[in-house]
Design a protein around this motif. Structure first.
Motif, PDB file in Angstrom:
ATOM      1  N   ARG A 493       1.197   0.964   2.932  1.00 23.82           N
ATOM      2  CA  ARG A 493       0.321   1.868   2.194  1.00 23.82           C
ATOM      3  C   ARG A 493      -1.123   1.396   2.287  1.00 23.82           C
ATOM      4  O   ARG A 493      -2.056   2.206   2.370  1.00 23.82           O
ATOM      5  CB  ARG A 493       0.771   1.951   0.732  1.00 23.82           C
ATOM      6  CG  ARG A 493      -0.011   2.936  -0.125  1.00 23.82           C
ATOM      7  CD  ARG A 493       0.043   4.339   0.423  1.00 23.82           C
ATOM      8  NE  ARG A 493       1.415   4.751   0.670  1.00 23.82           N
ATOM      9  CZ  ARG A 493       1.756   5.618   1.595  1.00 23.82           C
ATOM     10  NH1 ARG A 493       0.831   6.160   2.375  1.00 23.82           N
ATOM     11  NH2 ARG A 493       3.041   5.950   1.776  1.00 23.82           N
ATOM     12  N   GLY A 494      -1.309   0.085   2.286  1.00 21.97           N
ATOM     13  CA  GLY A 494      -2.656  -0.445   2.463  1.00 21.97           C
ATOM     14  C   GLY A 494      -3.226  -0.083   3.817  1.00 21.97           C
ATOM     15  O   GLY A 494      -4.379   0.352   3.936  1.00 21.97           O
ATOM     16  N   TRP A 495      -2.426  -0.214   4.869  1.00 23.99           N
ATOM     17  CA  TRP A 495      -2.901   0.116   6.216  1.00 23.99           C
ATOM     18  C   TRP A 495      -3.221   1.599   6.348  1.00 23.99           C
ATOM     19  O   TRP A 495      -4.261   1.973   6.915  1.00 23.99           O
ATOM     20  CB  TRP A 495      -1.854  -0.283   7.249  1.00 23.99           C
ATOM     21  CG  TRP A 495      -1.855  -1.744   7.605  1.00 23.99           C
ATOM     22  CD1 TRP A 495      -0.859  -2.650   7.367  1.00 23.99           C
ATOM     23  CD2 TRP A 495      -2.899  -2.464   8.263  1.00 23.99           C
ATOM     24  NE1 TRP A 495      -1.228  -3.887   7.833  1.00 23.99           N
ATOM     25  CE2 TRP A 495      -2.479  -3.805   8.395  1.00 23.99           C
ATOM     26  CE3 TRP A 495      -4.150  -2.112   8.758  1.00 23.99           C
ATOM     27  CZ2 TRP A 495      -3.252  -4.781   8.996  1.00 23.99           C
ATOM     28  CZ3 TRP A 495      -4.939  -3.095   9.352  1.00 23.99           C
ATOM     29  CH2 TRP A 495      -4.490  -4.403   9.470  1.00 23.99           C
ATOM     30  N   THR A 496      -2.336   2.469   5.864  1.00 28.95           N
ATOM     31  CA  THR A 496      -2.598   3.902   5.996  1.00 28.95           C
ATOM     32  C   THR A 496      -3.823   4.316   5.187  1.00 28.95           C
ATOM     33  O   THR A 496      -4.581   5.188   5.593  1.00 28.95           O
ATOM     34  CB  THR A 496      -1.380   4.731   5.552  1.00 28.95           C
ATOM     35  OG1 THR A 496      -1.030   4.405   4.198  1.00 28.95           O
ATOM     36  CG2 THR A 496      -0.187   4.461   6.449  1.00 28.95           C
ATOM     37  N   THR A 497      -4.025   3.664   4.052  1.00 31.17           N
ATOM     38  CA  THR A 497      -5.206   3.962   3.231  1.00 31.17           C
ATOM     39  C   THR A 497      -6.478   3.494   3.919  1.00 31.17           C
ATOM     40  O   THR A 497      -7.486   4.211   3.947  1.00 31.17           O
ATOM     41  CB  THR A 497      -5.074   3.308   1.847  1.00 31.17           C
ATOM     42  OG1 THR A 497      -3.916   3.821   1.189  1.00 31.17           O
ATOM     43  CG2 THR A 497      -6.299   3.594   0.987  1.00 31.17           C
ATOM     44  N   PHE A 498      -6.451   2.298   4.501  1.00 30.20           N
ATOM     45  CA  PHE A 498      -7.617   1.807   5.238  1.00 30.20           C
ATOM     46  C   PHE A 498      -7.907   2.701   6.435  1.00 30.20           C
ATOM     47  O   PHE A 498      -9.065   2.934   6.780  1.00 30.20           O
ATOM     48  CB  PHE A 498      -7.387   0.374   5.713  1.00 30.20           C
ATOM     49  CG  PHE A 498      -7.445  -0.667   4.624  1.00 30.20           C
ATOM     50  CD1 PHE A 498      -7.607  -0.314   3.296  1.00 30.20           C
ATOM     51  CD2 PHE A 498      -7.324  -2.015   4.929  1.00 30.20           C
ATOM     52  CE1 PHE A 498      -7.651  -1.262   2.290  1.00 30.20           C
ATOM     53  CE2 PHE A 498      -7.369  -2.988   3.937  1.00 30.20           C
ATOM     54  CZ  PHE A 498      -7.530  -2.612   2.611  1.00 30.20           C
TER      55      PHE A 498
END
Length: 764
Positions: A493-498
């Motif tokens: 989720r962190g990667w997709t948000t970034f």
């Protein structure tokens, strides 16, 4: 009677019969100019030629709906009078801004009364503040609109929009009035000096309104209020300093949503993030040239200074060498719009289409990319409710550091997240750090994290949202926490948000992420986070942390990184807390040259394809003289553990490394097909236990140079069996190497070294 095309300037002769009361009411409501002209007053010439504005009347719409012949030969005034005399009685609705189905479904009393809905709206509905169209509040005849704006009351819809851009009015009396829903006070303050009024241009709005929606009437001096209630929903231009298409094309980090959401994003956030939003003013350049602090609006500062140099303006606009004020740029923008209107005319466009038919490679498609933007949330939306639940679970309003983790199960990434959080607690105190669990509910090892660190479960309240909404929710949360630094440790989720909001987030905080290794497909192709997210998010990161040199070389080769770009990749050696607690027992065994009656080889990990548990079972079958003690469990359910040799002893899952009976361990076996630098191997090495491991990923970073530890043919059981037999025959040499490695780990992989590396990486 017949209505014929006018051949004279007087309208009196047009109407051969006297007007009845209903016809007089309609004419007076729609066009006072026509009514006065019919009485012999002024403006007869303009009215007779049809050169007038007729709000709530669309010429093309009426011609299409009426069956009368020859209507296309009448001008607008003549056509309107035809509707008054004939079309009204035929119940023809001559406007696109009255939706009969919407009106009847919204107002059940009108539906039950069986009145003609359009007649009701003209005679009573408008005065009762009923809505004629789902997108507009003030569509109606001119007299009706004028009367409403003399005693205007803002609707709940108006306040909902104003609350969605409340950040624009932060700290002002207008913010308080909007919050308290004080209509009169809000209207008075909106018309005074405030950021929205500063950037709003009545000239640009009226030009856009007349060009695109001539049948909407805007009372004199009420343009801002009219835009607030109507124009914003029609995506009409209202300012020289915001263009929806430009904002969309220049900010590719935000995905596609309706134009109103883009507008909300700009007014609430983009204006303070100094994003480029128009062609006449380059906010990023102005902020850089004037050294505007982060979070302060370059555009609003330009209005204060009334001074925009040529170097601050957009390269797309030619300005004189003298300095310009914002009002001069507004004039420039208006001239550009007038030129564009001519270019967009059907005459010019038809010529362009003909050119494209001759040369198909000519592309006159001016549509921009669609963009997703965070905006205001309806109180009834799932996203709004999720954010409310998250807000109530927060222990503090603000954190200096945020650490994103997918979950906390037995994994090396979880251990690294714990080490990172401990380092941050040492540098900034534990109360300034919040751990956010994004992709699951498991948090099995709280002891890996320092006491006093707050924990927030993001997955639970957002699991019903779409992926895009989850990214938006996490972005909103990070902004609300006002974090200075955000660290992503293996959180998808962190990667997709970034990836989606990195450009936006990087303007308000520093972004850091950990990469450990690439995964391998069944065809032996590299995949995983490095391939999926590195390219799209690299520019937004302050640093990307790695735990081994192998992944750094891969990234350098795959993306042809320059020296400057390589400097953003920081290799941090993951620390261990394990000490050589069993060295004395090892040395006693060495002196006595004693091996256990049945050597015990330890193995720990997930029972999956990556850790290659199937290979372990083959090795065990072919070495019955060795007992294999195994810790772990199936996670991905891609490995069958039911069929295994008797010399494999399952020990379950250990809670802490100290629970392992390493005094009984002859050697540690590690069979992974791909990996970073596993923290479990660092811990094992710290105890002085001999290791036999696959030569993949970052493992050589730890074991290279220690003869006999690395297995090159890591998918081949024969290679491991040969190495195990070699160890059993030369246990003294292997233990000596293990002891040397333990001393190296103690010096290089210490907590103190890791904390110092983090301190240097963060420039603290």
């Amino acid at each position: 009677m017949d209505i014929k095309p006018l051949e004279r300037t007087s309208l009196k002769k047009l109407i051969s019969e006297p007007l009845n009361d209903n016809e007089k009411y309609l004419i007076k409501s729609f066009s006072p100019d026509i009514y006065v002209a019919l009485q012999g007053g002024k403006s007869q010439e303009n009215v007779a030629s049809g050169d007038i504005q007729l709000p709530f009347f669309n010429r093309a719409t009426y011609i299409e709906k009426s069956s009368a012949p020859g209507l296309d030969k009448l001008n607008k005034s003549e056509l309107f009078l035809h509707w008054v005399r004939f079309g009204f009685n035929e119940k023809i609705i001559p406007t696109n801004f009255f939706d009969e189905n919407f009106y009847l479904s919204k107002y059940n009393d009108i539906k039950k009364s069986k009145l003609w809905s359009f007649k009701h709206y003209l005679t009573n509905g408008y005065g009762e503040y009923r809505t004629p169209h789902n997108a507009l509040q003030d569509a109606g005849p001119r007299n009706h609109v004028e009367k409403r704006y003399r005693n205007l009351v803002l609707s709940e819809e108006d306040f909902l929009f104003l609350r969605s851009i409340i950040n624009l009015f932060k700290g002002t009396a207008l913010e308080k009035a909007i919050t308290k829903r004080e209509s009169n006070t809000t209207i008075q303050l909106l018309e005074k000096n405030n950021p929205l009024a500063q950037i709003f241009s009545e000239e640009i709005y009226r030009f856009s309104l007349s060009a695109e929606h001539e049948e909407l009437w805007c009372p004199e001096g009420k343009a801002l209020l009219h835009w607030l209630r109507n124009g914003r929903k029609l995506d009409l231009d209202f300012s020289a300093f915001f263009c929806s298409k430009t904002y969309r094309s220049c900010n590719r980090d935000i995905a596609s949503l309706p134009s109103e959401r883009r507008l909300q994003h700009f007014l609430n956030h983009g204006i303070f993030e100094n994003r480029k939003a128009c062609r006449v003013f380059d906010a990023p350049k102005y902020a850089k040239n004037r050294r505007i602090p982060r979070g302060k609006s370059a555009l609003l500062q330009a209005f204060i200074e009334k001074d925009i140099g040529v170097a601050d303006a957009s390269n797309n606009v030619l300005l004189s060498q003298r300095k310009s004020c914002p009002t001069e740029l507004t004039d420039t923008a208006l001239e550009l719009k007038k030129v564009e209107a001519k270019i967009s005319s059907e005459t010019i466009q038809s010529q362009l289409r003909k050119a494209q038919e001759i040369e198909p490679r000519i592309d006159f498609d001016t549509r921009g990319r669609s963009i997703f933007i965070p905006g205001a949330y309806s109180p009834h939306s799932q996203l709004y409710n999720s954010m409310g639940e998250i807000q109530h679970s927060l222990q503090k309003k603000h954190y200096e550091n945020v650490v994103l983790i997918p979950h906390c199960r037995m994994s090396g990434a979880g251990r690294v997240a714990g080490s990172l959080t401990s380092a941050l607690s040492t540098l900034f105190h534990s109360t300034n750090t919040c751990i956010i669990v994004t992709d699951g509910e498991s948090f099995d090892y709280p002891n890996w994290f320092p006491e006093g660190t707050d924990l927030l479960h993001f997955f639970r309240p957002t699991q019903h949202l779409s992926p895009g909404e989850k990214n938006l929710a996490l972005t909103t949360l990070i902004r609300a926490l006002q974090a200075k630094r955000v660290f992503n440790v293996n959180s998808r989720r962190g990667w997709t948000t970034f990836s989606q909001y990195g450009a936006q987030l990087s303007t308000i905080c520093d972004l850091y992420s950990y990469l450990f290794c690439s995964d391998l497909t069944a065809e032996n192709l590299r995949t995983g986070y490095p391939q999926e997210f590195f390219r799209d998010t690299f520019q937004y990161h302050k640093k990307i942390f790695l735990d081994n040199e192998t992944i750094k070389r891969e990234l350098e080769q795959d993306h042809l990184l320059s020296e400057t770009q390589l400097a953003k990749l920081e290799v941090l050696l993951s620390p261990t807390t394990v000490k050589k607690t069993i060295q004395v027992q090892r040395r006693l065994q060495k002196l006595k040259n004693i091996l256990p009656s049945k050597p015990k080889v330890f193995w720990a990990g997930r029972f999956d394809r990556q850790k290659n548990f199937r290979l372990l079972t083959e090795i065990a079958r072919r070495t019955p003289q060795v007992e294999y003690w195994v810790w772990g469990k199936a996670v991905l359910n891609d490995t069958n553990i039911e069929s295994h040799p008797k010399n494999i002893v399952f020990k379950g899952v250990y809670g802490d490394f100290s629970e392992l009976p390493l005094d009984q361990c002859t050697a540690w076996l590690y069979t992974s097909l791909w990996d970073g630098l596993p923290t479990i191997l660092i811990d094992v090495a710290a105890t002085g236990t001999p290791i036999i491991a696959s030569n993949v990923g970052g493992i050589p970073t730890l074991l290279e140079g220690f003869g006999g530890s690395l297995v090159d043919s890591y998918a081949n059981a024969d290679a491991y069996i040969s190495r195990i037999q070699e160890l059993l025959q030369n246990i003294e040499a292997f233990r000596e190497n293990a002891n040397t490695l333990a001393n190296l780990v103690e010096s290089k992989y210490s907590i103190e070294n890791y904390n110092e590396s983090i301190k240097i990486a963060l420039d603290t």
